[in-house]
Design a protein around this motif. Structure first.
Motif, PDB file in Angstrom:
ATOM      1  N   CYS A  37       8.628   7.343  12.229  1.00  0.00           N
ATOM      2  CA  CYS A  37       8.177   8.483  11.426  1.00  0.00           C
ATOM      3  C   CYS A  37       9.293   9.050  10.558  1.00  0.00           C
ATOM      4  N   GLN A  38      10.505   9.017  11.063  1.00  0.00           N
ATOM      5  CA  GLN A  38      11.649   9.504  10.291  1.00  0.00           C
ATOM      6  C   GLN A  38      11.768   8.723   8.981  1.00  0.00           C
ATOM      7  N   ARG A  39      11.502   7.444   9.032  1.00  0.00           N
ATOM      8  CA  ARG A  39      11.620   6.600   7.846  1.00  0.00           C
ATOM      9  C   ARG A  39      10.441   6.754   6.886  1.00  0.00           C
ATOM     10  N   ARG A  40       9.247   6.977   7.424  1.00  0.00           N
ATOM     11  CA  ARG A  40       8.101   7.090   6.509  1.00  0.00           C
ATOM     12  C   ARG A  40       7.925   8.502   5.971  1.00  0.00           C
ATOM     13  N   GLY A  41       8.408   9.522   6.684  1.00  0.00           N
ATOM     14  CA  GLY A  41       8.436  10.881   6.166  1.00  0.00           C
ATOM     15  C   GLY A  41       7.097  11.561   5.959  1.00  0.00           C
ATOM     16  N   ALA A  42       6.045  11.080   6.563  1.00  0.00           N
ATOM     17  CA  ALA A  42       4.717  11.655   6.354  1.00  0.00           C
ATOM     18  C   ALA A  42       4.518  12.926   7.164  1.00  0.00           C
ATOM     19  N   VAL A  43       3.726  13.838   6.613  1.00  0.00           N
ATOM     20  CA  VAL A  43       3.263  15.001   7.357  1.00  0.00           C
ATOM     21  C   VAL A  43       1.945  14.592   8.003  1.00  0.00           C
ATOM     22  N   LEU A  44       1.903  14.705   9.318  1.00  0.00           N
ATOM     23  CA  LEU A  44       0.729  14.274  10.081  1.00  0.00           C
ATOM     24  C   LEU A  44      -0.164  15.448  10.445  1.00  0.00           C
ATOM     25  N   SER A  45      -1.409  15.140  10.778  1.00  0.00           N
ATOM     26  CA  SER A  45      -2.291  16.174  11.314  1.00  0.00           C
ATOM     27  C   SER A  45      -1.666  16.716  12.591  1.00  0.00           C
ATOM     28  N   SER A  46      -1.813  18.005  12.817  1.00  0.00           N
ATOM     29  CA  SER A  46      -1.162  18.654  13.955  1.00  0.00           C
ATOM     30  C   SER A  46      -1.635  18.132  15.293  1.00  0.00           C
ATOM     31  N   GLY A  47      -2.865  17.729  15.354  1.00  0.00           N
ATOM     32  CA  GLY A  47      -3.410  17.184  16.588  1.00  0.00           C
ATOM     33  C   GLY A  47      -4.188  15.924  16.300  1.00  0.00           C
ATOM     34  N   TYR A  48      -4.610  15.284  17.379  1.00  0.00           N
ATOM     35  CA  TYR A  48      -5.441  14.093  17.216  1.00  0.00           C
ATOM     36  C   TYR A  48      -6.864  14.502  16.878  1.00  0.00           C
ATOM     37  N   ILE A  49      -7.458  13.789  15.944  1.00  0.00           N
ATOM     38  CA  ILE A  49      -8.852  13.997  15.571  1.00  0.00           C
ATOM     39  C   ILE A  49      -9.683  13.101  16.482  1.00  0.00           C
ATOM     40  N   PRO A  50     -10.667  13.661  17.185  1.00  0.00           N
ATOM     41  CA  PRO A  50     -11.482  12.835  18.079  1.00  0.00           C
ATOM     42  C   PRO A  50     -12.167  11.701  17.316  1.00  0.00           C
ATOM     43  N   ALA A  51     -12.297  10.558  17.972  1.00  0.00           N
ATOM     44  CA  ALA A  51     -12.917   9.386  17.345  1.00  0.00           C
ATOM     45  C   ALA A  51     -14.310   9.703  16.814  1.00  0.00           C
ATOM     46  N   ALA A  52     -15.048  10.564  17.497  1.00  0.00           N
ATOM     47  CA  ALA A  52     -16.404  10.924  17.066  1.00  0.00           C
ATOM     48  C   ALA A  52     -16.410  11.664  15.729  1.00  0.00           C
ATOM     49  N   ASP A  53     -15.276  12.266  15.359  1.00  0.00           N
ATOM     50  CA  ASP A  53     -15.177  13.030  14.114  1.00  0.00           C
ATOM     51  C   ASP A  53     -14.438  12.281  13.010  1.00  0.00           C
ATOM     52  N   PHE A  54     -14.149  11.004  13.236  1.00  0.00           N
ATOM     53  CA  PHE A  54     -13.347  10.223  12.299  1.00  0.00           C
ATOM     54  C   PHE A  54     -14.108   8.986  11.851  1.00  0.00           C
ATOM     55  N   THR A  55     -14.111   8.733  10.551  1.00  0.00           N
ATOM     56  CA  THR A  55     -14.719   7.520   9.995  1.00  0.00           C
ATOM     57  C   THR A  55     -13.600   6.698   9.363  1.00  0.00           C
ATOM     58  N   PRO A  56     -13.165   5.629  10.064  1.00  0.00           N
ATOM     59  CA  PRO A  56     -12.075   4.815   9.515  1.00  0.00           C
ATOM     60  C   PRO A  56     -12.532   4.008   8.302  1.00  0.00           C
ATOM     61  N   HIS A  57     -11.564   3.418   7.616  1.00  0.00           N
ATOM     62  CA  HIS A  57     -11.860   2.566   6.468  1.00  0.00           C
ATOM     63  C   HIS A  57     -12.806   1.448   6.903  1.00  0.00           C
ATOM     64  N   ALA A  58     -13.783   1.143   6.066  1.00  0.00           N
ATOM     65  CA  ALA A  58     -14.854   0.204   6.424  1.00  0.00           C
ATOM     66  C   ALA A  58     -14.450  -1.265   6.406  1.00  0.00           C
ATOM     67  N   LYS A  59     -13.388  -1.616   5.678  1.00  0.00           N
ATOM     68  CA  LYS A  59     -13.014  -3.028   5.543  1.00  0.00           C
ATOM     69  C   LYS A  59     -11.660  -3.270   6.203  1.00  0.00           C
ATOM     70  N   PRO A  60     -11.652  -3.718   7.467  1.00  0.00           N
ATOM     71  CA  PRO A  60     -10.389  -3.936   8.178  1.00  0.00           C
ATOM     72  C   PRO A  60      -9.419  -4.869   7.460  1.00  0.00           C
ATOM     73  N   GLU A  61      -9.931  -5.771   6.640  1.00  0.00           N
ATOM     74  CA  GLU A  61      -9.057  -6.721   5.943  1.00  0.00           C
ATOM     75  C   GLU A  61      -8.166  -6.039   4.893  1.00  0.00           C
ATOM     76  N   ASP A  62      -8.490  -4.813   4.499  1.00  0.00           N
ATOM     77  CA  ASP A  62      -7.670  -4.058   3.548  1.00  0.00           C
ATOM     78  C   ASP A  62      -6.471  -3.382   4.213  1.00  0.00           C
ATOM     79  N   LEU A  63      -6.508  -3.306   5.536  1.00  0.00           N
ATOM     80  CA  LEU A  63      -5.498  -2.570   6.279  1.00  0.00           C
ATOM     81  C   LEU A  63      -4.477  -3.473   6.946  1.00  0.00           C
ATOM     82  N   GLY A  64      -3.218  -3.078   6.855  1.00  0.00           N
ATOM     83  CA  GLY A  64      -2.175  -3.685   7.669  1.00  0.00           C
ATOM     84  C   GLY A  64      -2.021  -2.818   8.907  1.00  0.00           C
TER      85      GLY A  64
END
Length: 122
Positions: free
Chosen positions: A32-59
């Motif tokens: 995280c130190q290297r990527r420097g992103a600001v993250l959500s303060s807590g985890y978002i429950p899986a039921a409230d999250f819609t991930p990207h639809a095409k896994p092949e686009d993601l590393g």
């Protein structure tokens, strides 16, 4: 609130429900130190999250205990979110810089002590 988010090039898109975002966090682990992103303060429950639809686009990058799936766009390289557990069953942390209409520079940002967590298998 319903939030829409995307990587820099727009290829990776995801959405989630969350109370209004007014805070964020930064982890000081070696990744995280290297990527420097600001993250959500807590985890978002899986039921409230819609991930990207095409896994092949993601590393995906796994490290340490190999349980946090760090996803990024294969085209532009932007880190988008972390899925904790298999298929995010334990929730997601979001790169708040990807959230449409959210100014991360106005958020109160706290620090997560990831530097002190011992590396497993290293």
């Amino acid at each position: 609130m319903d939030y829409q988010a995307s990587c820099h090039c727009g290829r990776v898109r995801f959405s989630f429900r969350s109370p209004e975002i007014t805070t964020g966090c930064r982890c000081d682990c070696s990744l995280c130190q290297r990527r420097g992103a600001v993250l959500s303060s807590g985890y978002i429950p899986a039921a409230d999250f819609t991930p990207h639809a095409k896994p092949e686009d993601l590393g995906r990058y796994l490290w340490n205990e190999k349980v946090l799936n760090n996803y990024f766009c294969k085209t532009c390289g932007i880190f988008t979110y972390i899925a904790d557990g298999e298929n995010g069953k334990d929730g997601y942390r979001v790169n708040l810089g990807c959230v449409e209409g959210l100014d991360v520079f106005t958020l109160e940002v706290t620090r997560i002590d990831g530097k002190s967590v011992p590396l497993v298998g290293h």
